[in-house]
Design a protein around this motif. Sequence first.
Motif, PDB file in Angstrom:
ATOM      1  N   VAL A  39       2.139   4.980  -5.164  1.00 31.12           N
ATOM      2  CA  VAL A  39       2.731   4.707  -3.853  1.00 31.12           C
ATOM      3  C   VAL A  39       2.745   5.985  -3.018  1.00 31.12           C
ATOM      4  N   THR A  40       3.026   7.112  -3.647  1.00 35.05           N
ATOM      5  CA  THR A  40       3.018   8.393  -2.931  1.00 35.05           C
ATOM      6  C   THR A  40       1.641   8.677  -2.348  1.00 35.05           C
ATOM      7  N   PHE A  41       0.593   8.477  -3.134  1.00 42.13           N
ATOM      8  CA  PHE A  41      -0.767   8.693  -2.625  1.00 42.13           C
ATOM      9  C   PHE A  41      -1.042   7.802  -1.413  1.00 42.13           C
ATOM     10  N   ARG A  42      -0.644   6.563  -1.496  1.00 44.03           N
ATOM     11  CA  ARG A  42      -0.880   5.642  -0.384  1.00 44.03           C
ATOM     12  C   ARG A  42      -0.088   6.067   0.849  1.00 44.03           C
ATOM     13  N   PHE A  43       1.109   6.565   0.641  1.00 43.46           N
ATOM     14  CA  PHE A  43       1.927   7.070   1.737  1.00 43.46           C
ATOM     15  C   PHE A  43       1.259   8.279   2.390  1.00 43.46           C
ATOM     16  N   VAL A  44       0.787   9.216   1.584  1.00 47.83           N
ATOM     17  CA  VAL A  44       0.127  10.425   2.088  1.00 47.83           C
ATOM     18  C   VAL A  44      -1.103  10.048   2.912  1.00 47.83           C
ATOM     19  N   ASP A  61       8.172   0.930  -0.274  1.00 44.42           N
ATOM     20  CA  ASP A  61       9.429   0.560  -0.914  1.00 44.42           C
ATOM     21  C   ASP A  61       9.582   1.485  -2.115  1.00 44.42           C
ATOM     22  N   TRP A  62      10.195   2.632  -1.875  1.00 47.11           N
ATOM     23  CA  TRP A  62      10.299   3.644  -2.927  1.00 47.11           C
ATOM     24  C   TRP A  62      11.073   3.117  -4.134  1.00 47.11           C
ATOM     25  N   GLY A  63      12.099   2.331  -3.894  1.00 51.71           N
ATOM     26  CA  GLY A  63      12.864   1.774  -5.010  1.00 51.71           C
ATOM     27  C   GLY A  63      12.017   0.875  -5.885  1.00 51.71           C
ATOM     28  N   ALA A  64      11.215   0.030  -5.263  1.00 48.82           N
ATOM     29  CA  ALA A  64      10.352  -0.878  -6.023  1.00 48.82           C
ATOM     30  C   ALA A  64       9.306  -0.107  -6.817  1.00 48.82           C
ATOM     31  N   SER A  65       8.906   1.057  -6.322  1.00 50.73           N
ATOM     32  CA  SER A  65       7.895   1.830  -7.040  1.00 50.73           C
ATOM     33  C   SER A  65       8.403   2.295  -8.407  1.00 50.73           C
ATOM     34  N   TRP A  66       9.708   2.248  -8.595  1.00 50.19           N
ATOM     35  CA  TRP A  66      10.286   2.643  -9.889  1.00 50.19           C
ATOM     36  C   TRP A  66      10.484   1.454 -10.827  1.00 50.19           C
ATOM     37  N   HIS A  67      10.305   0.224 -10.334  1.00 47.62           N
ATOM     38  CA  HIS A  67      10.642  -0.926 -11.164  1.00 47.62           C
ATOM     39  C   HIS A  67       9.539  -1.964 -11.313  1.00 47.62           C
ATOM     40  N   GLN A  68       8.590  -2.005 -10.385  1.00 52.70           N
ATOM     41  CA  GLN A  68       7.577  -3.060 -10.401  1.00 52.70           C
ATOM     42  C   GLN A  68       6.807  -3.121 -11.709  1.00 52.70           C
ATOM     43  N   ARG A  69       6.407  -1.966 -12.201  1.00 56.95           N
ATOM     44  CA  ARG A  69       5.555  -1.955 -13.394  1.00 56.95           C
ATOM     45  C   ARG A  69       6.163  -1.085 -14.486  1.00 56.95           C
ATOM     46  N   SER A  70       7.446  -1.189 -14.680  1.00 58.23           N
ATOM     47  CA  SER A  70       8.073  -0.302 -15.654  1.00 58.23           C
ATOM     48  C   SER A  70       7.664  -0.632 -17.095  1.00 58.23           C
TER      49      SER A  70
END
Length: 160
Positions: free
Chosen positions: A73-78, A90-99
């Motif tokens: 997600v960070t790469f896509r944001f950059v 959705d930074w929060g989702a980036s921690w849970h979607q594929r845990s």
Amino acid sequence: MDYPEHEKFSHPGLTASLLSALEMAMLGDEKDPKYGWYNGLLASLEPVGAEQAGWSAVNGGSTVAAHADHILVTFRFVQAMFGGHEFQPDWGASWHQRSRPGKADWDQLKVDLRREYEATRELIEARPYWRESGFTQMLHHIAHIAYHASAVRQILKAAG
């Protein structure tokens, strides 16, 4: 947007330094003398299977896969930020979607990370100049990636 000349600075060493730091943060491999002692994110993730990707250092902590997805997600944001595109991650989702990914999802996440890493390299290489703020932001993002590479290594050591 074009900036006034006094806000632009360019030097081949700036681009080379960013590319070197990004490569180290993603591809660094302590088995390769080119990188010395450092292990980057992709080098750390390559031998990790889907089950290990669900590991965390502490009960309820961030998993290896969560760190990897967060960096994706960070790469896509950059890329959006430097490309002048709107992207509200959705930074929060980036921690849970594929845990705790399955094998196919985990393998795809690693492929996606490599693709986004390459796209970010191309973005850096294509910039004709840097503004101080943009150069600084890119340095911060590379440091962020390096932090997560280290966190992944620590999780693997603690949980393995």
